[in-house]
Design a protein around this motif. Structure first.
Motif, short mmCIF file in Angstrom:
data_model
loop_
_atom_site.label_atom_id
_atom_site.label_comp_id
_atom_site.label_asym_id
_atom_site.label_seq_id
_atom_site.Cartn_x
_atom_site.Cartn_y
_atom_site.Cartn_z
N SER A 107 0.69 -1.16 -0.09
CA SER A 107 -0.01 0.02 0.01
C SER A 107 0.78 1.20 -0.11
N PHE A 133 -11.43 10.01 -3.23
CA PHE A 133 -11.01 9.78 -1.77
C PHE A 133 -12.28 10.17 -1.27
N CYS A 156 -2.78 2.47 4.29
CA CYS A 156 -3.89 1.97 3.76
C CYS A 156 -3.97 0.38 3.33
N LEU A 164 -9.73 1.14 -0.77
CA LEU A 164 -8.71 1.20 0.43
C LEU A 164 -9.10 1.89 1.45
N CYS A 166 -7.83 4.20 4.75
CA CYS A 166 -6.70 4.85 4.92
C CYS A 166 -6.71 5.16 6.46
N LYS A 176 -9.34 6.48 11.21
CA LYS A 176 -9.53 6.15 10.13
C LYS A 176 -9.79 7.42 9.29
N GLN A 180 -10.21 5.38 -0.15
CA GLN A 180 -9.92 5.84 -1.58
C GLN A 180 -10.40 4.35 -2.47
#
Length: 184
Positions: A107, A133, A156, A164, A166, A176, A180
């Motif tokens: 990642s 995102f 991520c 994902l 992140c 958190k 994305q």
């Protein structure tokens, strides 16, 4: 005759509810993996485990622990809903998939929060073109921009079929930031 009676008794015992229940409780997709995540002078452990009657029906956990072993983030997922775990058919393949899932090197799109896309004034959220995102519902624009400015480590990981999750590391805790998406 005695041998037939013993064989019959063993066959009946194998069909008993207790034997059947014990067989159904034993997970056949019990797998684990862990990776190290080095951040400056600190060492974190990224761990994953799966359990279920088979890998198609497994539940997978994703856990990050600090150097003392205390969990600082944990979440559970249906394995069939996570791209790197879906379609896994046996325990050995699940162990390999979990190792991939927990490896922070997989990642590398954004190593720190400064790489997060900008959230322009008056926009509903961050703008990132083809790879949107979405900030977590708990993260407003000021918090988000503060995280970008802070330039803190970002972890991520795949959390769905096309996204994902992140997490930002601040003061030894993970929070958190958002999700994305990527084309599937």
């Amino acid at each position: 005759m005695r041998d037939i009676l013993i064989a019959g008794a063993l066959a009946l015992a194998a069909c008993s509810p207790a034997a059947e229940e014990a067989e159904n409780l034993a997970p056949s997709c019990d797998a684990r993996a862990a990776s190290a995540w080095a951040v400056s002078d600190a060492q974190y452990s990224v761990e994953a485990a799966s359990a279920g009657p088979d890998c198609a029906r497994a539940v997978a956990t994703f856990v990050v622990r600090d150097a003392s072993g205390a969990p600082i983030y944990a979440e559970a997922y249906l394995a069939q809903h996570v791209m790197v775990l879906a379609d896994v058919s046996d325990t050995a393949a699940m162990e390999t998939a979990l190792r991939t899932w927990t490896d922070p090197a997989n990642s590398t799109t954004m190593a720190t929060t400064s790489a997060l896309p900008d959230w322009p004034a008056r926009a509903n959220g961050p703008e990132n073109g083809e790879f949107p995102f979405y900030a977590d519902e708990s993260v407003d624009r000021d918090t988000y921009l503060g995280l970008r400015q802070a330039d803190v480590p970002l972890l991520c990981f795949v959390q769905g079929m096309e996204s994902l999750a992140c997490l930002a590391l601040r003061n030894g805790q993970l929070e958190k930031v958002g999700v994305q998406t990527f084309p599937g």
